[in-house]
Scaffold this active site. Structure first.
Site, mmCIF file in Angstrom:
data_model
loop_
_atom_site.group_PDB
_atom_site.id
_atom_site.type_symbol
_atom_site.label_atom_id
_atom_site.label_comp_id
_atom_site.label_asym_id
_atom_site.label_seq_id
_atom_site.Cartn_x
_atom_site.Cartn_y
_atom_site.Cartn_z
ATOM 1 N N ARG A 1 -4.207 -5.364 -12.912
ATOM 2 C CA ARG A 1 -3.294 -6.461 -12.579
ATOM 3 C C ARG A 1 -2.269 -6.638 -13.707
ATOM 4 O O ARG A 1 -2.597 -6.443 -14.893
ATOM 5 C CB ARG A 1 -4.131 -7.740 -12.426
ATOM 6 C CG ARG A 1 -3.356 -9.007 -12.041
ATOM 7 C CD ARG A 1 -2.844 -8.949 -10.640
ATOM 8 N NE ARG A 1 -2.476 -10.278 -10.127
ATOM 9 C CZ ARG A 1 -1.692 -10.441 -9.074
ATOM 10 N NH1 ARG A 1 -1.212 -9.397 -8.411
ATOM 11 N NH2 ARG A 1 -1.408 -11.643 -8.640
ATOM 12 N N THR B 1 2.951 -5.779 -0.459
ATOM 13 C CA THR B 1 1.787 -5.225 -1.148
ATOM 14 C C THR B 1 1.358 -4.059 -0.271
ATOM 15 O O THR B 1 1.927 -3.849 0.793
ATOM 16 C CB THR B 1 0.687 -6.312 -1.260
ATOM 17 O OG1 THR B 1 1.149 -7.345 -2.125
ATOM 18 C CG2 THR B 1 -0.644 -5.812 -1.746
ATOM 19 N N ASN C 1 4.400 -7.547 -5.586
ATOM 20 C CA ASN C 1 4.607 -8.876 -4.996
ATOM 21 C C ASN C 1 5.629 -8.813 -3.868
ATOM 22 O O ASN C 1 5.354 -8.198 -2.855
ATOM 23 C CB ASN C 1 4.957 -9.929 -6.043
ATOM 24 C CG ASN C 1 4.615 -11.324 -5.548
ATOM 25 O OD1 ASN C 1 3.752 -11.466 -4.687
ATOM 26 N ND2 ASN C 1 5.276 -12.338 -6.048
ATOM 27 N N SER D 1 -4.550 -12.568 -4.314
ATOM 28 C CA SER D 1 -5.357 -12.643 -3.088
ATOM 29 C C SER D 1 -5.814 -11.261 -2.650
ATOM 30 O O SER D 1 -6.453 -11.123 -1.601
ATOM 31 C CB SER D 1 -4.527 -13.252 -1.942
ATOM 32 O OG SER D 1 -4.180 -14.561 -2.254
HETATM 33 N N1 GLY Z 1 1.058 -10.483 -5.070
HETATM 34 C C1 GLY Z 1 0.103 -10.631 -4.073
HETATM 35 C C2 GLY Z 1 -1.261 -10.913 -4.574
HETATM 36 O O1 GLY Z 1 -1.595 -10.470 -5.637
HETATM 37 O O2 GLY Z 1 -2.034 -11.601 -3.963
#
Ligand code: GLY
Length: 578
Positions: free
Chosen positions: A116, A387, A407, A459
């Protein structure tokens, strides 16, 4: 697939750490018997075919090419991720991040590789607010200031080094080729580029790479990305250092700062992927393995499934079933908003949120003939859209479910010239002002406030499901709706429907606030809508469907593998018998 009602206790516990082998203790006969037994167990653990399902046919081909070259599922995951970074620039990329959920057959080891993005070290809690403390429009979405420090290149190098069989250099080859030779613009590319046209035009690097004379290119136009090929080659040759040190890192930082960003070389030096223990739970005899924080996916999914365990869903009338599911979604998303963030920065009551006792307590508050107003529950927050997801099963039974993101469509819309790297706008996944509506009219919470080096809440929910007879690998893009899509997919699997149904079933979604049921066009008939409205629900029937689920099902009892790509997208799912 039947709903086996095996008691949870009858399912094998996964080993989350590899265990060293032990020497045979009682002579040759024991040893030979042991070998025979092991080979039988291993045979049952081996699928009759490998499979790859991804959001783009070229990425699926890249994964199969690497499997055919002797790579395992983890090498194929490197190839698919990198190929998607080239051919789906609106969804994921080297300038973004993601979660790779792995299952290694050899020792049952399961792990989530957390690549991430992280907030830059110069980031601060109120960085997107003006002098009056109000969010600056677009500041966390457009341009380099919206970008977190990318994690995908580090994750690909890590996957190849620690889990792959092939060198990174080999697994990246299909992507390098695609970047050099180009891919054809599709109607979907055009829609995404049109949606982000202004920001793409504002970045000379992005305009050169993704537009044609500052316009959305026509269908069939070839997008070649020589600078991206160069960056991929640096990664292939030098591993992580090829991106996070030297020329590429310097250029990324320089370009970020020249255009109003705050990246520094220190950000790049300190970036590390993390191995996270996945979230594991049980639902009606199935073992569920999903994404751990900083994704909210696994926690929210298990909280919902725990609440659903308390109810005989099949005994309910259609409107009552949807109502119950919506109330379950509402409650779990309220907890997401209130409690969840980056585990390295915040304390979260995860055990309690995923306990059956808590689920029973929440489920008791659901009234069957009346919607619970979200305003009567605590807190809030979901996020963006776009995504990508892919699923892989190799011939040894190794599995990968990976959800990757930059994103918004085309991320921040900013490309650092000379690198081909499109920056994410994942900073918007933070609560840019805890407790107050963000740019989407959504409210965030303290746990997900911005802090230097912190990962923003996600998410993304790459997920494995398993019972003694079946294995499922699934996930999807779709911002805050990802988790409810995975929930609906899991319910289809548990109720015995085929993998095409997991990915194609009509969808609905509730995320606590706004206090509406979002419904795909055609998902509810007039009778169902009226029945839900009578219970006090407000329906928001969307103009477009959502999601792009990629799933694989291995039927261990019938020794059959099937894969499916969401009909809403243009992906490809392929099964390769061996
Ligand atoms: N950017 C979408 C997520 O990480 O949930």
């Amino acid at each position: 697939m039947p709903n086996t009602n095996a008691s949870p206790a009858s399912l094998p516990e996964p080993r989350v750490k590899p265990t060293p082998g032990k020497a045979p203790a009682q002579g040759w006969s024991f040893f030979i018997f042991g070998l025979l037994f092991l080979s039988l167990v291993q045979a049952a653990e081996r699928p009759p075919a490998a499979a790859v399902a991804s959001a783009h046919p070229a990425a699926t081909r890249a994964g199969l090419e690497i499997l055919q070259a002797g790579g395992n599922a983890f090498d194929a995951a490197v190839a698919v991720s990198a190929a998607l970074a080239v051919v789906e620039p609106y969804s994921s990329g080297l300038g973004g991040g993601g979660f790779w959920l792995l299952h290694r057959t050899r020792d049952g080891y399961e792990v989530m590789i957390d690549g991430r993005e992280k907030a830059p070290l110069a980031a601060s809690r109120d960085m997107y607010l003006d002098s009056k403390g109000e969010p600056v429009k677009g500041a966390s979405v457009d341009g380099p200031l919206a970008a977190g420090i990318p994690g995908e290149p580090a994750a690909l190098a890590y996957l190849a080094k620690h889990y792959g069989r092939l060198p990174l250099k080999q697994s990246l080859q299909p992507a390098i080729r695609l970047a050099e030779e180009g891919f054809k613009v599709t109607p979907h590319y055009r829609r995404m580029a049109a949606f982000r046209l202004d920001v793409l035009r504002a970045s000379p690097g992005a305009a050169k790479q993704f537009l044609l004379n500052s316009q959305v290119p026509p269908v069939g136009h070839i997008i070649r990305q020589p600078d991206l090929a160069k960056t991929l080659r640096a990664l292939a040759l030098k591993g992580k250092a090829g991106f996070y040190e030297g020329e590429v890192a310097q250029r990324l930082v320089q370009e970020s700062r020249r255009h109003g960003g705050i990246w520094s070389l220190a950000d790049f030096r300190q970036y590390r992927v993390k191995e996270r223990k996945p979230v594991v739970g049980r639902y009606r005899g199935w073992r569920i393995v999903s994404a751990a924080p900083p994704s909210s996916g696994g926690v929210v999914l298990l909280e919902m499934l725990n609440m659903l365990s308390a109810k005989d869903l099949n005994g309910l009338k259609p409107a009552d079933r949807v109502h119950y599911l919506v109330e379950v979604m509402r409650r779990a998303y309220a907890d997401r908003a209130r409690w969840l963030g980056d585990a390295d920065y915040v304390q979260m009551p995860l055990q309690r949120l995923m306990s059956m006792a808590y689920a029973r307590q929440l489920a008791k508050s659901i009234v069957m003939n009346k919607a619970t107003p979200s305003s009567s529950l605590d807190s809030v927050r979901p996020e963006g859209h776009d995504t990508t997801h892919f699923s892989i099963l190799d011939k040894d039974g190794n599995r990968v479910a990976a959800t990757l993101s930059i994103n918004y469509p085309f991320g921040s819309g900013f490309v650092a010239e000379g690198t081909g790297v499109l920056f994410n706008d994942e900073m918007d996944d933070f609560s840019i002002k805890p407790g107050v509506a963000n740019v989407y009219g959504l409210v965030g919470a303290e746990a997900n406030a911005i802090a230097p080096g912190k990962r923003m809440l996600s998410s993304m929910s790459p997920t494995f499901i398993e019972n003694p007879d079946h294995v499922g690998i699934l996930g999807t893009p779709g911002g805050s709706r990802i988790i409810t899509m995975v929930l609906l997919g899991v319910l289809e699997a548990v109720e015995g429907r085929n993998v095409e149904t997991w990915v194609s079933r009509p969808r609905f979604h509730h995320q606590y606030l706004p206090d509406v049921i979002q419904v795909e066009p055609g998902a509810f008939d007039a009778g169902l809508k009226a029945a839900l409205e009578r219970k006090g629900h407000v329906l928001d029937v969307k103009r477009r469907p959502w999601g792009n689920m990629q799933a694989i099902h291995w039927d261990r009892r019938e020794q059959r593998v099937e894969a499916a790509s969401d009909p809403r997208g243009m992906g490809a799912a392929q099964v390769e018998p061996h």
